[in-house]
Design an enzyme around this catalytic site. Structure first.
Site, PDB file in Angstrom:
ATOM      1  N   GLU A  76     -30.650  -6.753 -29.442  1.00  0.00           N
ATOM      2  CA  GLU A  76     -29.947  -7.956 -29.896  1.00  0.00           C
ATOM      3  C   GLU A  76     -29.910  -9.064 -28.851  1.00  0.00           C
ATOM      4  O   GLU A  76     -29.996 -10.248 -29.196  1.00  0.00           O
ATOM      5  CB  GLU A  76     -28.527  -7.590 -30.350  1.00  0.00           C
ATOM      6  CG  GLU A  76     -28.450  -6.992 -31.755  1.00  0.00           C
ATOM      7  CD  GLU A  76     -28.981  -5.568 -31.854  1.00  0.00           C
ATOM      8  OE1 GLU A  76     -29.217  -4.948 -30.806  1.00  0.00           O
ATOM      9  OE2 GLU A  76     -29.153  -5.083 -32.984  1.00  0.00           O
ATOM     10  N   HIS A  86     -19.045  -0.375 -38.448  1.00  0.00           N
ATOM     11  CA  HIS A  86     -20.019  -1.118 -39.246  1.00  0.00           C
ATOM     12  C   HIS A  86     -19.390  -1.982 -40.328  1.00  0.00           C
ATOM     13  O   HIS A  86     -20.071  -2.387 -41.261  1.00  0.00           O
ATOM     14  CB  HIS A  86     -20.995  -0.133 -39.912  1.00  0.00           C
ATOM     15  CG  HIS A  86     -22.125   0.276 -39.039  1.00  0.00           C
ATOM     16  ND1 HIS A  86     -21.931   0.889 -37.827  1.00  0.00           N
ATOM     17  CD2 HIS A  86     -23.470   0.164 -39.189  1.00  0.00           C
ATOM     18  CE1 HIS A  86     -23.102   1.154 -37.278  1.00  0.00           C
ATOM     19  NE2 HIS A  86     -24.063   0.711 -38.071  1.00  0.00           N
TER      20      HIS A  86
END
Ligand SMILES: Cc1ncc(C[n+]2csc(CCOP(=O)(O)OP(=O)(O)O)c2C)c(N)n1
Lengths: 323, 323
Positions: free
Chosen positions: A60, A129
């Site tokens: 990322e 999540h």
């Protein structure tokens, strides 16, 4: 106007911008061969090719960092972070590099980068999540944070974000790609940093955005059957934050409920309520209420998860409380 | 590539300029005129001077927070450097950046970056920009040995190979990251060996105190990259004579070690080379030193007389897009 899904609206915005400007490209995990985790970039690779639809490693910081570098030297990258939960590992690049570059070098560099990501809970993915940490990102001056609640806004705002000369974090909701709405034909942009009244009413002002807008609209239908007409203001951008329509509405209804999916502590609701009080304390006929997620890491169990997330009934109840 | 007399004199001048600017900055710091951190480059002058002298104008440079050397090498004036250290409006970053954040985009110098390793993914993105647009520039990314232990390093270097980006990874191994010696922080002491894990060709220059050698290896590495072979990793051994930053008591290293290294002062080495090879006389070099002295005096006067940025300019560089 055509009625299309959020997914289609976002996909169309990206596609049209890539057609319009050869400097626009997308990179991220699985945006190419796979077609996008949420199928937003399906068909892009075949049409635009590998140069402009770039699959990245699971990295990322590299996805955002490389986006920053490419933007600094004149491209218009869209960096996709699969979900906002993984944005934390790129936190430095999102909040500490991209938004600082223009200021810190005295205006020499700019970062016309869009970071697209999806947030939100409700899909039984467990605590790591399922987050809605929008306020965390909206805290940082220099970064623009946008989160649409309708397909029409999603399309217009994404186009505006891509054309913007500053870094924009574009937060979609993972559970909203299937919702449908009317989207204008042809090319249009929706200005960043402009709130919108999505429903008119006189009883209570609901200030909200993204998934909160869906909840609020549903609540408004129920309340309407009881003769209560709420006004709904959609923030659309968390930074810059346009308080104009919310303030005007609050001065009219004298009551406000703020609806967000994230945790209330230090959240969007806390910010909006404070601003309403600061600017219009004398207009308040009842304490402002916040509807938000319960303060726990979200559980996996479906019933428990729904219990922790804000629901339409919570909005209805909050409106009745301030009446 | 062969240097004429005047080229040698210019490089010698740059090295002396870096040294004098930094010595005088240390005084200004002690006098309380420079705030924040001040990381001096003294001892490492041959590295940045060598690199900048062989790069082509289209080759970008980006570095970490020990950036005064590069700043002066690319031609940012001593005035603009010192004014930045004093936080003045006339500083190269308009007083917004300080010691760690100097850049001049027109000179293809992309800064001074203060978060260890964060600029590596950004450098990959800049190289991507050149690759995307079909330009033949190489991005030269300088960083310390300490930066090779943070995740950003892995993400940036890996991506550069996956996408075959035109980037020169240039590790300045000055043997310490703050007070931590390389062997106490890095599993692999020969830093360049890390490139092996990414399939990137690499080498180490043992004598980074000798500008002629730096020029040779950097020139070869740039040729390699420019010929389309993808990234290259170069480790240059050097030493910083001063502490990590001002006020560092240097308990982590023996005086003897510093004294030993000071015998290979890059300016002394170059001086002996120029005189020994009869390129120029000691008198020629004396003249340069005097001129630099005067230039730095003038720069300090200029910086001290320069205005602070006005309070009304606080928000001037927050966003690049002007609504
Ligand atoms: C992410 C991060 N962690 C810690 C620091 C504090 N810090 C500043 S410089 C430095 C040492 C870096 O050493 P190296 O990369 O070898 O560069 P050198 O100082 O030797 O030039 C540290 C730990 C920082 N700036 N950024």
């Amino acid at each position: 106007m055509a009625i299309i899904t959020m997914r289609q609206a976002i996909s169309d915005a990206l596609w049209e911008e890539m057609e319009r400007d050869p400097k626009v490209f997308i990179m991220g995990q699985e945006v190419g061969v796979w077609g996008g985790t949420y199928a937003v970039t399906k068909g892009f690779l075949d049409h635009f090719g590998e140069k402009r639809v770039k699959d990245t490693p699971i990295a990322e910081s590299a996805i955002v960092g490389a986006g920053i570098g490419a933007a600094m030297v004149g491209l218009r990258p869209v960096s996709e972070i699969m979900t906002i939960n993984f944005a934390f590992v790129a936190m430095d690049h999102i909040v500490n590099e991209a938004p600082k570059m223009h200021t810190m070098f005295g205006g020499q560099m700019s970062v016309p980068l869009v970071i697209r990501t999806a947030g939100g809970g409700g899909r039984q993915l467990g605590a790591t999540h399922s987050q809605t940490p929008d306020a965390v990102f909206a805290h940082f001056p220099g970064l623009k944070v946008v989160s649409p609640g309708t397909p029409a806004d999603a399309k217009g705002l994404l186009k505006a974000a891509i054309r913007d000369n500053d870094p924009v974090l574009f937060i979609e909701h993972a559970a909203m790609y299937q919702i449908r709405g009317e989207v204008p034909e042809g090319d249009y942009t929706t200005p960043i940093g402009v709130s919108k009244v999505q429903r008119e009413g006189d009883a209570v002002t609901i200030v909200t955005y993204c998934k909160g807008l869906q909840l609020s609209m549903a609540a408004a239908e129920q309340l309407s059957q009881e003769g209560i007409e709420v006004e709904i203001v959609d923030l659309r951008s968390l930074r810059p934050l346009d308080m104009g329509p919310a303030l005007a509405s609050f001065k009219k209804t004298n009551r406000a409920v703020i609806v967000e999916e994230g945790w209330p502590s230090y959240g969007v609701g806390a910010e909006v309520a404070t601003r309403l009080y600061e600017a219009a304390f004398d207009y308040a006929d009842a304490p402002i209420k916040r509807v938000a997620q319960k303060e726990v890491p979200l559980p996996y169990n479906a019933a428990l998860e729904q219990f922790a997330l804000p629901q339409v009934d919570d909005v209805v109840a909050a409106v009745k409380e301030v009446l | 590539m062969a240097l004429k007399k005047k080229d040698h004199l210019e490089l010698y001048r740059q090295m002396v300029l870096i040294r004098r600017v930094e010595e005088r900055s240390a005084e200004l710091y002690q006098a309380g005129k420079i705030g924040g951190f001040l990381h001096l480059y003294i001892g490492q002058e041959a590295v940045s001077t060598g690199i900048v002298s062989v790069r082509q104008p289209q080759d970008r440079i980006i570095t970490a927070y020990r950036d005064h050397g590069v700043a002066l090498n690319v031609g940012i004036s001593a005035k603009a450097v010192i004014a930045e250290l004093l936080g003045k409006e006339t500083g190269v970053s308009k007083g917004r950046g300080g010691s760690m954040h100097m850049a001049d985009v027109e000179k293809n110098f992309w800064g001074g970056h203060a978060i260890v390793g964060a600029h590596l993914p950004i450098a990959a993105g800049m190289a991507l920009g050149d690759q995307y647009e079909g330009r033949d520039g190489v991005t030269i990314c300088m960083f310390g040995d300490g930066a090779t232990n943070i995740g950003f390093f892995h993400e940036g270097v890996n991506l550069s190979k996956v996408w075959n980006l035109p980037v020169l990874w240039l590790c300045e191994n000055n043997q310490y990251g703050m007070g931590t010696a390389v062997d106490r922080a890095s599993a692999v002491e020969q830093i360049h060996m890390k490139a092996e894990g990414y399939g990137i060709p690499h080498s180490r220059l043992e004598d980074g105190m000798d500008i002629m050698k730096v020029r040779e290896v950097v020139g070869a590495a740039l040729d390699h990259i420019r010929s389309g072979k993808g990234p290259y990793f170069l480790e240059v051994m050097t030493y910083r004579f001063q502490g990590h930053s001002m006020g560092d008591p240097q308990r982590y290293r023996e005086k003897d070690e510093v004294t030993k290294w000071e015998k290979s002062d890059p300016i002394g080495i170059y001086h002996r080379y120029i005189v020994g090879e009869k390129i120029a006389t000691k008198a020629d070099l004396d003249k340069i030193e005097e001129a630099v002295e005067a230039e730095v005096n003038e720069a300090i006067e200029f910086a001290e007389a320069s205005p602070d940025p006005g309070f009304d300019t606080l928000y001037d560089y927050m966003y690049a897009s002007k609504e």
